[in-house]
Write a protein that holds these residues in place. Structure first.
Motif, mmCIF file in Angstrom:
data_model
loop_
_atom_site.group_PDB
_atom_site.id
_atom_site.type_symbol
_atom_site.label_atom_id
_atom_site.label_comp_id
_atom_site.label_asym_id
_atom_site.label_seq_id
_atom_site.Cartn_x
_atom_site.Cartn_y
_atom_site.Cartn_z
ATOM 1 N N PRO A 128 0.839 -1.199 0.000
ATOM 2 C CA PRO A 128 0.000 0.000 0.000
ATOM 3 C C PRO A 128 0.877 1.253 0.000
ATOM 4 O O PRO A 128 1.838 1.345 0.773
ATOM 5 N N LEU A 129 0.557 2.197 -0.873
ATOM 6 C CA LEU A 129 1.334 3.428 -0.960
ATOM 7 C C LEU A 129 0.683 4.584 -0.224
ATOM 8 O O LEU A 129 1.359 5.508 0.201
ATOM 9 N N SER A 130 -0.620 4.541 -0.089
ATOM 10 C CA SER A 130 -1.313 5.592 0.646
ATOM 11 C C SER A 130 -1.279 5.267 2.123
ATOM 12 O O SER A 130 -1.191 4.107 2.515
ATOM 13 N N ALA A 131 -1.355 6.315 2.901
ATOM 14 C CA ALA A 131 -1.395 6.122 4.350
ATOM 15 C C ALA A 131 -2.667 5.380 4.718
ATOM 16 O O ALA A 131 -3.736 5.671 4.199
ATOM 17 N N PRO A 132 -2.554 4.404 5.606
ATOM 18 C CA PRO A 132 -3.741 3.663 6.003
ATOM 19 C C PRO A 132 -4.655 4.497 6.877
ATOM 20 O O PRO A 132 -4.230 5.457 7.500
ATOM 21 N N GLY A 133 -5.897 4.106 6.919
ATOM 22 C CA GLY A 133 -6.823 4.706 7.873
ATOM 23 C C GLY A 133 -7.393 6.031 7.441
ATOM 24 O O GLY A 133 -7.276 6.454 6.308
ATOM 25 N N ASP A 134 -8.000 6.682 8.398
ATOM 26 C CA ASP A 134 -8.657 7.944 8.124
ATOM 27 C C ASP A 134 -8.047 9.055 8.963
ATOM 28 O O ASP A 134 -7.031 8.865 9.615
ATOM 29 N N GLU A 135 -8.676 10.206 8.944
ATOM 30 C CA GLU A 135 -8.147 11.365 9.636
ATOM 31 C C GLU A 135 -8.007 11.126 11.137
ATOM 32 O O GLU A 135 -7.080 11.608 11.763
ATOM 33 N N ASP A 136 -8.901 10.352 11.737
ATOM 34 C CA ASP A 136 -8.793 10.068 13.162
ATOM 35 C C ASP A 136 -7.506 9.319 13.460
ATOM 36 O O ASP A 136 -6.864 9.546 14.481
ATOM 37 N N ASP A 137 -7.116 8.397 12.581
ATOM 38 C CA ASP A 137 -5.855 7.688 12.766
ATOM 39 C C ASP A 137 -4.689 8.670 12.725
ATOM 40 O O ASP A 137 -3.784 8.602 13.548
ATOM 41 N N TRP A 138 -4.698 9.572 11.760
ATOM 42 C CA TRP A 138 -3.620 10.548 11.652
ATOM 43 C C TRP A 138 -3.565 11.406 12.904
ATOM 44 O O TRP A 138 -2.481 11.664 13.443
ATOM 45 N N GLU A 139 -4.700 11.842 13.392
ATOM 46 C CA GLU A 139 -4.725 12.690 14.583
ATOM 47 C C GLU A 139 -4.174 11.957 15.799
ATOM 48 O O GLU A 139 -3.428 12.537 16.599
ATOM 49 N N ALA A 140 -4.504 10.689 15.950
ATOM 50 C CA ALA A 140 -3.989 9.902 17.076
ATOM 51 C C ALA A 140 -2.473 9.726 16.966
ATOM 52 O O ALA A 140 -1.743 9.852 17.957
ATOM 53 N N VAL A 141 -1.998 9.444 15.758
ATOM 54 C CA VAL A 141 -0.563 9.292 15.533
ATOM 55 C C VAL A 141 0.147 10.612 15.797
ATOM 56 O O VAL A 141 1.181 10.659 16.470
ATOM 57 N N GLU A 142 -0.400 11.701 15.298
ATOM 58 C CA GLU A 142 0.206 13.018 15.495
ATOM 59 C C GLU A 142 0.273 13.368 16.976
ATOM 60 O O GLU A 142 1.300 13.855 17.460
ATOM 61 N N ALA A 143 -0.786 13.125 17.726
ATOM 62 C CA ALA A 143 -0.793 13.426 19.163
ATOM 63 C C ALA A 143 0.276 12.599 19.885
ATOM 64 O O ALA A 143 1.012 13.126 20.743
ATOM 65 N N HIS A 144 0.363 11.330 19.560
ATOM 66 C CA HIS A 144 1.360 10.447 20.169
ATOM 67 C C HIS A 144 2.773 10.950 19.871
ATOM 68 O O HIS A 144 3.600 11.107 20.782
#
Length: 188
Positions: A85-101
């Protein structure tokens, strides 16, 4: 080797070259990365294509293709192909959780080691989050290599002080999650 016919380092390099081609600043650079990927794969009698509908890099045997079209009747064992997979998995909520971490880790490095290391760590987590939606502790050696060799010099605009300590900054960031920098020997 895995169940497919390609060595893992060839798969990793094909993915890296594909991502570099996508992020290239001009068409000639992108073409050079794509040609390098094709040369690498042809040594193993494989080829690559991007499956547009789900943005997946597919590495498969040359024998499956005739006149530029995959011939389904030639596919005896689909496990021989590799899908990345070349696109980032998941949706915006996943990105927000990763960014916060990841942001919390950068903050801990900033508190303990100062702004120069924090700026390097912030550049790394921006790279991981924006390109892979990945937590620091899930980064791969290939991603660290791409960050240090491609992304950091072109996109981070580091000061001389930052550039001098970037490897140490990554060590501090990975220490914050109890890990070593993937693919890198520990600095003394």
């Amino acid at each position: 080797m895995s169940e497919h016919d390609l060595p893992d380092d060839v798969v990793d390099e094909a993915e890296r070259l594909t991502r570099l081609a996508r992020n290239a600043v001009d068409d000639d650079e992108a073409t050079a990365y794509e040609n390098h990927r094709e040369d690498l794969l042809s040594e193993h009698e494989f080829t690559a294509r991007i499956r547009e509908e789900d943005d997946v890099l597919v590495l498969h045997p040359d024998e499956w293709v005739e006149d530029g079209t995959i011939r389904v009747e030639r596919i005896g064992d689909t496990d021989r192909a590799v899908e990345i997979p070349l696109s980032a998995p998941g949706d915006e909520d996943d990105w927000e959780a990763v960014e916060a971490h990841n942001a919390a880790l950068v903050e801990s490095v900033a508190d303990a080691h100062g702004p120069v290391h924090a700026a390097n760590c912030r550049a790394f987590v921006d790279f991981l989050g924006n390109h892979y939606v990945r937590r620091v502790e899930d980064a791969t050696a290939a991603e660290v290599d791409v960050f240090l060799s491609e992304y950091y010099p072109r996109n981070a605009w580091p000061s001389d002080d930052q550039r001098d300590v970037v490897e140490q900054s990554l060590e501090l960031l990975f220490e914050a999650v109890g890990a070593d920098v993937p693919g890198r020997p520990r600095r003394k």
